[in-house]
Enzyme design. Structure first.
Site, mmCIF file in Angstrom:
data_model
loop_
_atom_site.group_PDB
_atom_site.id
_atom_site.type_symbol
_atom_site.label_atom_id
_atom_site.label_comp_id
_atom_site.label_asym_id
_atom_site.label_seq_id
_atom_site.Cartn_x
_atom_site.Cartn_y
_atom_site.Cartn_z
ATOM 1 N N GLU A 89 0.811 -1.264 -0.102
ATOM 2 C CA GLU A 89 -0.028 -0.163 -0.055
ATOM 3 C C GLU A 89 0.905 1.456 0.163
ATOM 4 O O GLU A 89 1.625 1.683 0.831
ATOM 5 C CB GLU A 89 -0.981 -0.011 1.185
ATOM 6 C CG GLU A 89 -1.906 1.337 1.308
ATOM 7 C CD GLU A 89 -2.825 1.026 2.305
ATOM 8 O OE1 GLU A 89 -3.428 0.007 2.624
ATOM 9 O OE2 GLU A 89 -3.473 2.262 2.737
ATOM 10 N N ASP A 282 3.763 -13.678 12.264
ATOM 11 C CA ASP A 282 2.668 -14.024 11.685
ATOM 12 C C ASP A 282 1.672 -12.989 11.631
ATOM 13 O O ASP A 282 1.259 -12.450 12.727
ATOM 14 C CB ASP A 282 2.020 -15.201 12.552
ATOM 15 C CG ASP A 282 0.758 -15.847 12.454
ATOM 16 O OD1 ASP A 282 -0.007 -15.253 11.626
ATOM 17 O OD2 ASP A 282 0.356 -16.995 12.647
HETATM 18 C C1 MEV Z 1 -6.108 3.443 4.645
HETATM 19 O O1 MEV Z 1 -5.570 2.191 4.295
HETATM 20 C C2 MEV Z 1 -6.086 3.772 6.238
HETATM 21 C C3 MEV Z 1 -7.035 4.834 6.826
HETATM 22 O O2 MEV Z 1 -8.365 4.732 6.325
HETATM 23 C C4 MEV Z 1 -6.902 4.915 8.156
HETATM 24 C C5 MEV Z 1 -7.949 5.772 8.839
HETATM 25 O O3 MEV Z 1 -9.010 6.102 8.292
HETATM 26 O O4 MEV Z 1 -7.551 6.078 10.138
HETATM 27 C C6 MEV Z 1 -6.611 6.160 6.238
#
Ligand code: MEV
Length: 427
Positions: A89, A282
């Site tokens: 990501e 894990d």
């Molecule tokens: C995205 O991978 C994670 C978020 O949605 C976390 C959040 O909303 O606190 C940005």
């Protein structure tokens, strides 16, 4: 092995597990009609020795490469640390770097509750559950000796049996007698150690309880292996009081609402799972423990807290179970995991857990700050644009050029990327 494409669409493949990865791949390619490029891609196992890959799991045909990025600016308990993170990501690594930069002066302070894992032994059909509970508790010394005998090496390293609990659970089929073996597993995650102990003890527990034993397995709700981290971001360093208050409000939203808490904690796990994966630990065990812990009051809530301290600064903390180890499983044999552990310079599982908790807090701070101010898409899209550019077919230097143009035009979309790529190629 020579199999015509699509000639065999049966998933019943006798002896599949006995084949080499390459022979399995040929069979799969024939089944699925993969083209030569796809087969060649899967056959390239990158930096993981195919012999090792074939030993780690069953029916191996390839590997899945995930980028390892390094989070900078982290200072944990006064020591600078470079943190390897394995994630697909975009923005995740950058978010930790940014959060840590804004608190670098004081850094993160961490602690743990211990290295204790819990194994459960489930006894059913017990005529007198209350009496059985006391009978099992009376056997504490015998249970300790049997557990410690399962793992003399663990005992020699200072670990082993620590405590015993017997719980009575009301269920539709009667009261279950659930014995908890509480074991210090030192620098191992400990699943194997405690599962072996639970299996060893099961016949005795059946005899003492007068019932029948079914399950003998660790609990991933490792609430005797909590890791904690805290940090204080100065209001002036994070954009002022309005930003600070926005972050507190974002936290209060998550604390009050499971719909928001799920996303809030997902963001925390973006950081945590990335370090857990990079170190060969894990991810599912840690994730199960984290979410179960978040629901421990009966209502799912935030794993972090944010408050305004007496000086008007943002005081933040995180606490969650972190069952990770340095020995056993992929942590020991996967060369990427070994290298990542070497980057971290950790010599104990406890230190690893503390670092991971700090990463979770940093990740969450960045997400809340972005959400409470500009929104998540601005920063995210700049990085996401590169993925979209690649998906549209951009290669080499084209990737950055296309991504930049997509951001400039505020339109990070596949169809736009294809047009922009044509422009770039035509220019
Ligand atoms: C995205 O991978 C994670 C978020 O949605 C976390 C959040 O909303 O606190 C940005």
């Amino acid at each position: 092995m020579n199999i015509a494409a699509g000639s065999n669409r049966s998933s019943r493949i006798a002896g599949f597990h006995k084949l080499s990865p390459r022979d399995r791949l040929d069979l799969v390619a024939a089944f699925a009609g993969l083209d030569d490029a796809q087969v060649a891609h899967l056959a390239n196992m990158g930096n993981l020795d195919p012999v090792l890959a074939d030993k780690l799991i069953e029916n191996v045909i390839g590997t899945m490469n995930i980028p390892v990025g390094v989070a900078t600016n982290m200072k944990i308990d006064g020591e600078d640390v470079l943190v390897p993170m394995a994630t697909e990501e975009s923005s995740v690594v950058a978010a930790v770097c940014n959060a840590a930069k804004q608190v670098y002066e004081t850094g993160f302070l961490t602690s743990v509750s211990g290295n204790l894992m819990i194994a459960q032994v489930q006894a059913v059909e017990v005529a007198d559950p209350a009496g059985a509970r006391i009978r099992i508790l009376e056997k504490r010394d015998e249970i300790k000796a049997a557990c410690d005998a399962c793992d003399p090496v663990l005992v020699s390293l200072g670990g082993g049996f620590r405590d015993l609990e017997v719980r009575l659970l009301d269920t539709p089929s009667g009261t279950m007698v659930v014995t908890h073996l509480i074991v210090d597993t030192r620098d191992a995650m400990g699943a194997n150690a405690v599962n072996t102990m639970a299996e060893k003890l099961a016949p005795s527990i059946a005899a003492w309880s007068g019932g029948r034993v079914y399950l003998r397995i660790l609990s991933n709700l490792a609430d005797r292996r909590l890791a904690r981290a805290r940090a204080v971001w100065k209001a002036a360093d994070i954009g002022g009081e309005a930003v600070r208050d926005g972050i507190v409000s974002a936290y209060e939203f998550a604390a009050a609402d499971p719909y928001r808490a799920a996303t809030h904690n997902k963001g925390i796990m973006n950081g945590i799972s990335a370090v857990v994966l990079a170190t060969g630990n894990d991810t599912r065990a840690v994730e199960a423990g984290a979410h179960a812990y978040a629901a421990r009051s009966g209502r799912y809530t935030s794993l972090t807290t944010y408050e305004v301290d007496k000086d008007g600064n943002l005081s933040a903390s995180i606490e969650l179970p972190l069952a990770v180890g340095l020995i056993g499983g992929a942590t020991k044999v996967h060369p990427t995991a070994r290298a990542c552990l070497a980057i971290l310079g950790v010599t104990t599982a406890e230190r690893l857990a503390r670092i991971i908790a700090a990463v979770g807090l940093a990740q969450n701070f960045s997400a809340l700050k972005a959400l409470a101010t500009t929104g998540i898409q601005k920063g995210h899209m700049a990085l996401h644009a590169q993925n979209i550019a690649m998906m549209a077919g951009a290669v080499g230097e084209e990737i950055d050029r296309v991504a930049r143009l997509l951001v400039e035009r505020a339109s990070v979309r596949m169809d736009v990327a294809q047009k922009v790529l044509e422009e770039v190629r035509g220019s």
